[in-house]
Design a protein around this motif. Structure first.
Motif, PDB file in Angstrom:
ATOM      1  N   LYS A 396     -33.715  -5.640 -13.447  1.00  0.00           N
ATOM      2  CA  LYS A 396     -34.972  -5.973 -12.991  1.00  0.00           C
ATOM      3  C   LYS A 396     -35.659  -6.319 -14.020  1.00  0.00           C
ATOM      4  N   ASN A 397     -36.984  -7.031 -13.687  1.00  0.00           N
ATOM      5  CA  ASN A 397     -37.719  -7.816 -14.615  1.00  0.00           C
ATOM      6  C   ASN A 397     -38.541  -6.926 -15.681  1.00  0.00           C
ATOM      7  N   GLN A 398     -38.107  -6.997 -16.730  1.00  0.00           N
ATOM      8  CA  GLN A 398     -38.927  -5.915 -17.687  1.00  0.00           C
ATOM      9  C   GLN A 398     -40.274  -6.295 -17.985  1.00  0.00           C
ATOM     10  N   PHE A 399     -40.664  -7.584 -17.374  1.00  0.00           N
ATOM     11  CA  PHE A 399     -41.993  -7.964 -17.981  1.00  0.00           C
ATOM     12  C   PHE A 399     -43.071  -7.982 -16.774  1.00  0.00           C
ATOM     13  N   ASN A 400     -42.462  -7.245 -15.692  1.00  0.00           N
ATOM     14  CA  ASN A 400     -43.404  -7.344 -14.466  1.00  0.00           C
ATOM     15  C   ASN A 400     -44.137  -6.059 -14.861  1.00  0.00           C
ATOM     16  N   PHE A 401     -45.114  -6.143 -15.614  1.00  0.00           N
ATOM     17  CA  PHE A 401     -46.002  -4.947 -15.933  1.00  0.00           C
ATOM     18  C   PHE A 401     -47.411  -5.879 -16.170  1.00  0.00           C
ATOM     19  N   PRO A 402     -48.509  -5.076 -15.721  1.00  0.00           N
ATOM     20  CA  PRO A 402     -49.818  -5.796 -16.006  1.00  0.00           C
ATOM     21  C   PRO A 402     -50.170  -5.720 -17.568  1.00  0.00           C
ATOM     22  N   PHE A 403     -49.449  -4.951 -18.331  1.00  0.00           N
ATOM     23  CA  PHE A 403     -49.630  -4.757 -19.968  1.00  0.00           C
ATOM     24  C   PHE A 403     -48.738  -5.578 -20.527  1.00  0.00           C
ATOM     25  N   VAL A 404     -47.768  -6.241 -20.021  1.00  0.00           N
ATOM     26  CA  VAL A 404     -46.819  -7.036 -20.605  1.00  0.00           C
ATOM     27  C   VAL A 404     -47.419  -8.621 -20.491  1.00  0.00           C
ATOM     28  N   GLU A 405     -47.291  -9.410 -21.499  1.00  0.00           N
ATOM     29  CA  GLU A 405     -47.455 -10.956 -21.447  1.00  0.00           C
ATOM     30  C   GLU A 405     -46.373 -11.776 -22.036  1.00  0.00           C
ATOM     31  N   THR A 406     -45.958 -12.831 -21.348  1.00  0.00           N
ATOM     32  CA  THR A 406     -44.880 -13.810 -22.046  1.00  0.00           C
ATOM     33  C   THR A 406     -45.694 -15.370 -22.209  1.00  0.00           C
ATOM     34  N   TYR A 407     -44.933 -15.781 -23.388  1.00  0.00           N
ATOM     35  CA  TYR A 407     -45.501 -17.069 -23.702  1.00  0.00           C
ATOM     36  C   TYR A 407     -44.310 -17.607 -24.174  1.00  0.00           C
ATOM     37  N   THR A 408     -44.281 -19.109 -23.960  1.00  0.00           N
ATOM     38  CA  THR A 408     -42.980 -19.890 -24.583  1.00  0.00           C
ATOM     39  C   THR A 408     -43.697 -20.937 -25.479  1.00  0.00           C
ATOM     40  N   VAL A 409     -43.351 -20.547 -26.848  1.00  0.00           N
ATOM     41  CA  VAL A 409     -44.287 -21.102 -27.936  1.00  0.00           C
ATOM     42  C   VAL A 409     -43.484 -21.910 -28.993  1.00  0.00           C
TER      43      VAL A 409
END
Length: 467
Positions: A396-409
């Protein structure tokens, strides 16, 4: 010719590609205790074989022939072909960390790795490290252009001239050991290039490839390179000369370079490592479990400011051998800032696969796409944070939470907010270091403490790794 025509009639044709072959030997019949000579029976070809789940193994194919001239002719010709493969190492400098997971690295090397190097006629010079930073101190002093791979003890410094036959480096150990050797190779390259090692905006590439033999606890780098934690698979990738360019990060303060690395965590991941390092007297697995549970029980966020330079959407360039070229759309200096209380901040230039995270800690990045994954976990309840952590072990997608943000930097700056006097009194236990303004970082499984802002840059394809 074997003198048995029935064998020829029963034989089935099999085609072997020389790119899969790594060794050829003359096959002889010898009496017990006989080390030389013997009746020549033919030649044996050793090839690399792909098995399930990214696993490699070796297998032997026996070609029977009773003619000395015939066998020697084939042997010489096949050796000439094998010597023509340019990426395959002829000699290796091998570093072994005897303290890695359950102290098994030395056994792994001599039982599983060394026999394959010997079979492939690869010369090796082995160093068993004696203390943390040992490999780095050796690499900074050595003429690496002559090496294929290595692990040394301190007295080898006096014999550097004798090791000029090597041009590859191999590390047998966990993530911390591999990171130390990679840092040493890259730092040596900057010194040789006349770079100011306190400020390296554009570092030069490492001069030699690095091989990784997994013998640690998590083995994230090895798992990411090979898709599996398997010493024989790693060894055969080195023997076969499979080379993969990999992105590397620099971690620096406004005044100095801290180190080179592949991934980092600030917050929960760093405090867990910090606590584990304070309990080195415990067995490895127990120490890490204890630190994880204790840090989770005393879960506290870190207040800091994150500045990052986003990487724009890549576009495919059909030229240049169909490679993907990253086109930066818009201003390169368009920095973004977020402030707040964060439970964990991950900055990763590679996917960071391991048995506990089969999709990877940063599944949205790659080994060499010139980007980093910035994963920010905002302050939330312990229950929700545990749900997030559990997702890493599933598909499952571990980032699919409202308190988790992901960026490509491309770049990230982490500036912790120093506690004032009143806040400092309220911080105890795990956050004591933070109260003193000395914040822990987890860089490739190594603990680093830094009080000031840390600037992380990604440098595309800065080192070649076997895999």
């Amino acid at each position: 010719p074997t003198g048995d025509s029935s064998m020829v009639l029963q034989a089935q044709e099999e085609i072997i590609e020389m790119k899969d072959v790594f060794s050829v030997k003359l096959k002889r019949r010898r009496f017990v205790g006989q080390k030389k000579g013997g009746t020549l029976l033919g030649i044996t070809i050793f090839k690399c074989l792909n098995k399930e789940e990214n696993k490699l193994t070796d297998c032997a194919i026996h070609l029977n022939n009773l003619s000395e001239d015939h066998c020697h002719s084939w042997f010489r010709h096949l050796k000439e072909i094998l010597n023509g493969f340019q990426n395959r190492p002829k000699s290796l400098k091998v570093f072994v960390n005897p303290s890695s997971h359950k102290k098994e690295a030395t056994h792994v090397y001599y039982e599983q790795v060394a026999p394959l190097f010997k079979l492939a006629d690869i010369k090796t010079d082995v160093t068993v490290t004696e203390y943390e930073g040992h490999a780095l101190s050796v690499l900074k002093e050595c003429e690496l252009q002559a090496f294929d791979g290595s692990h040394w003890t301190l007295w080898f410094l006096l014999l550097t001239i004798a090791f000029l036959f090597c041009n590859r480096v191999v590390c047998v150990g966990g993530d911390g050991s591999v990171s130390e050797v990679a840092h040493g190779l890259l730092l040596k390259a900057q010194i040789d290039a006349g770079k100011d090692t306190d400020y390296i905006p554009t570092p030069v590439r490492a001069p030699v490839p690095l091989g990784v033999i997994p013998a640690g606890t998590t083995n994230i780098l090895a798992h990411t390179l090979y898709g599996i934690k398997h010493a024989v698979t790693a060894t055969l990738h080195i023997v076969m000369g499979h080379i993969q360019p990999v992105d590397v990060c620099t971690f620096s303060t406004p005044s100095k370079l801290l180190r080179f690395g592949f991934s980092a965590m600030f917050g929960f991941g760093a405090r867990t490592l910090d606590l584990a390092e304070k309990h080195r007297w415990m067995p490895s697995s127990q120490r890490k479990d204890f630190a994880f549970i204790k840090t989770l029980a005393d879960l506290k966020p870190e207040e800091c400011e994150l500045s990052f330079l986003p990487l724009q959407i890549p576009q495919e360039d059909s030229h240049e051998n169909d490679r993907i070229t990253l086109l930066y759309l818009g201003s390169k200096d368009q920095w973004h800032k977020i402030q707040g209380h964060f439970l964990n901040v991950s900055i990763m230039a590679i996917p960071c696969l391991c048995s506990m995270a089969p999709r990877g800690l940063a599944p949205n990045t790659r080994l060499n796409n010139g980007s980093m994954a910035l994963i920010v976990v905002q302050n939330t309840s312990r229950t929700e944070f545990i749900k997030h952590l559990k997702r890493y072990t599933s598909v499952k997608n571990q980032f699919n939470f409202p308190f988790v943000e992901t960026y490509t930097v491309q770049e990230v700056k982490v500036q912790p907010r120093l506690k004032n006097g009143l806040d400092a009194k309220e911080n105890t236990g795990l956050n004591a270091a933070s109260a003193e303004g000395n914040y822990p970082w987890n860089i490739d499984g190594d603990l680093m403490k830094e009080a000031s802002e840390v600037h992380v840059r990604v440098h595309p394809q800065l080192i070649n790794l076997y895999g």
